[in-house]
Design an enzyme around this catalytic site. Structure first.
Site, PDB file in Angstrom:
ATOM      1  N   TYR A  22       0.800  -1.234   0.000  1.00 54.12           N
ATOM      2  CA  TYR A  22       0.000   0.000   0.000  1.00 54.12           C
ATOM      3  C   TYR A  22       0.827   1.277   0.000  1.00 54.12           C
ATOM      4  CZ  TYR A  22      -3.732  -3.276   1.014  1.00 54.12           C
ATOM      5  OH  TYR A  22      -4.612  -4.318   0.932  1.00 54.12           O
ATOM      6  N   HIS A  99      -8.808   1.884  -5.565  1.00 53.64           N
ATOM      7  CA  HIS A  99      -7.967   1.031  -4.725  1.00 53.64           C
ATOM      8  C   HIS A  99      -6.526   1.481  -4.886  1.00 53.64           C
ATOM      9  CE1 HIS A  99     -11.158  -1.918  -3.971  1.00 53.64           C
ATOM     10  NE2 HIS A  99     -11.512  -1.700  -5.230  1.00 53.64           N
TER      11      HIS A  99
HETATM   12  C1  DQA Z   1      -7.648  -2.066  -1.071  1.00 50.72           C
HETATM   13  C2  DQA Z   1      -7.591  -3.479  -1.658  1.00 50.72           C
HETATM   14  C3  DQA Z   1      -8.471  -4.430  -0.869  1.00 50.72           C
HETATM   15  O1  DQA Z   1      -8.385  -5.740  -1.407  1.00 50.72           O
HETATM   16  C4  DQA Z   1      -8.046  -4.487   0.579  1.00 50.72           C
HETATM   17  O2  DQA Z   1      -8.945  -5.287   1.319  1.00 50.72           O
HETATM   18  C5  DQA Z   1      -7.879  -3.143   1.201  1.00 50.72           C
HETATM   19  C6  DQA Z   1      -7.293  -2.073   0.410  1.00 50.72           C
HETATM   20  C7  DQA Z   1      -6.677  -1.114  -1.777  1.00 50.72           C
HETATM   21  O3  DQA Z   1      -6.827   0.097  -1.621  1.00 50.72           O
HETATM   22  O4  DQA Z   1      -5.763  -1.560  -2.483  1.00 50.72           O
HETATM   23  O5  DQA Z   1      -8.130  -2.972   2.385  1.00 50.72           O
HETATM   24  O6  DQA Z   1      -8.960  -1.556  -1.244  1.00 50.72           O
END
Ligand code: DQA
Length: 148
Positions: A22, A99
């Site tokens: 992330y 995302h």
């Molecule tokens: C997310 C991707 C999702 O699969 C995950 O559960 C998240 C973050 C992202 O921003 O990449 O919590 O939404």
């Protein structure tokens, strides 16, 4: 124009949460980037994060009167929540799903999103830029709608 930005569960941990997936930007950094772009676009932002599905649903129902559209990172709820889909459908506002990572390139259970079928579009895999692109696209969409 006012746009609501919703950050789903665990996004409060950004910066320290799986940084290899992330990135190292915190949620505050993300919100600061959004605020800077919003100012340039002349958009008002109402940002909200919760780890609680119910609080997110309450926020959506409440912000409906004030917001022209929604940028939402549903986080894990996107993969599981019919209630979130229903909440988004229920407010009848266009929304963009964003995302930070690209769920399509991760574990198989992340490949399905309950809310994608109702979204204007999805931006994934670009870190903070996913939110910024989502905001730009929603802003353009709302401008076009106004002039129709
Ligand atoms: C997310 C991707 C999702 O699969 C995950 O559960 C998240 C973050 C992202 O921003 O990449 O919590 O939404």
């Amino acid at each position: 124009m006012r746009i609501a930005v919703v950050h789903g569960p665990n996004l409060n941990l950004l910066g320290t949460r799986e940084p290899e997936v992330y990135g190292t930007a915190t949620l505050e950094d993300v919100d600061r980037g959004i605020a800077a772009l919003a100012e340039a676009l002349g958009v008002e932002i109402e940002a909200f994060q919760s780890n609680s599905e119910g609080k997110i649903l309450d926020f959506l129902a409440d912000v409906r009167e004030r917001a022209d559209g929604v940028v939402i990172n549903p986080a894990g709820l996107g993969h599981t929540s019919v209630a979130l889909l229903d909440g988004l459908l229920g407010i009848s506002r266009p929304f963009v799903e964003v995302h930070l990572s690209n769920p399509a390139s991760r574990e198989p259970f992340r490949r399905h999103s309950m809310i994608t079928p109702a979204a204007l579009g999805t931006v994934a895999g670009f870190g903070v830029d996913s939110y910024l692109s989502g905001l730009r696209c929603l802003h353009s969409h709302l401008l076009r709608q106004r002039h129709q």
